[in-house]
Enzyme design. Sequence first.
Site, PDB file in Angstrom:
ATOM      1  CG  ASP A 211      -3.867  -6.245 -29.304  1.00 50.18           C
ATOM      2  OD1 ASP A 211      -3.217  -5.190 -29.736  1.00 50.18           O
ATOM      3  OD2 ASP A 211      -4.298  -6.965 -30.182  1.00 50.18           O
TER       4      ASP A 211
ATOM      5  CG  HIS B  55      -4.699  -6.533 -33.979  1.00 46.99           C
ATOM      6  ND1 HIS B  55      -3.924  -6.606 -33.020  1.00 46.99           N
ATOM      7  CD2 HIS B  55      -3.874  -6.040 -34.904  1.00 46.99           C
ATOM      8  CE1 HIS B  55      -2.817  -5.865 -33.082  1.00 46.99           C
ATOM      9  NE2 HIS B  55      -2.887  -5.665 -34.568  1.00 46.99           N
TER      10      HIS B  55
END
Length: 329
Positions: free
Chosen positions: A159, A187
């Site tokens: 990410d 996440h």
Amino acid sequence: MTTPIRVAVTGAAGQIGYSLLFRLASGETFGNRPVILQLLDLPIAEAQKKLEGVAMEVADCGFKSLVGIECYDDPKKAFANANWALLVGSKPRGPGMARADLIRENGPIFVGQGNALEGGASDLRVLVVGNPCNTNCLIAAANAGSVPKERFFAMTRLDENRAVAQLAAKAGVTNADITNVTVFGNHSESMYPDFENARIKGKPLTSVITDAAWLQGDFVAAVQNRGKAIIAARGASSAASAASAAIDHVKDLENVTPKGEWFSAAIWSDGSYDAPKGIYTSLPVISDGKGGYSVVQGLELSDWAKGKVKATNDELLAEREVVKDLLKH
Ligand code: NAX
């Protein structure tokens, strides 16, 4: 010969494994240190055959740093004396499957693997990639007995890398010019990529990218939804980029973090940035290069950003509730 580093990888016959193993073995990740790969996949003929095939290919690269490659169908054997365990294997989310169902589906895998991790080396570190990775990490750590909770991590480095690429494209600079991006929280689509403390060529990012509506809107949404966008475009979930992020994560923790920088990793919450304790949440981390890490303190977040961080941590608390029977105390 220097003592080899033993790296266990689960789900090694899968698509992330196919990108990951070569880079673990090549010398890129651990430098000159010899590597022994201890690979695990399911105890079914098809998975074991595929695993053997991947191991053959890794062997065929003739990497000078690779001194052993072992294939297993039993986590206890795969994790024995491991210095690193990368937990990639888990069941993918099926069509129409709710996140809570995925959590319940995969949770038990991480109970058994958590138990087996007790047989790792005394300096064992664990990176959970298989989704939902923060909560799977919590389950594994809760079931790993004597292994300290601080040795477990869940992967949010992909990410962060996605955020860096988006910001570099917007500012017309290179990825290397962007530093100090933090992914906070889970996440999942709730994660918050912090740009308020990020820098471009050392200057505050918000003095270079002044389009606040883009930063708070399209940028955050693009990072949060990037996984879905990859599936839509490729017909399969992120694999090489996920493997690359896992390599980044291991390297980040193996080396001293450059002064003034940090990286994102989901860690055992110490309460920093008002994160609740008792979860694995992503925070800005620095490594001492000797197996220790600490959370960067003192970053300023606006009330808007604090709301985003709270929302993603609330999701982690809700996930913990779904698996509470799998957590030993
Ligand atoms: P694949 O389905 O290609 O491979 C998974 C492999 O794991 C298969 O070989 C399967 O046989 C094996 N496996 C399943 N259960 C196992 C168990 N109990 N023990 C050992 N092996 C087991 O998936 P792949 O694309 O490699 O993705 C793996 C995981 O990574 C998924 O959960 C996926 O959602 C997750 N991801 C995590 C990311 C992150 O940033 N944290 C990003 C990429 C990816 O979505």
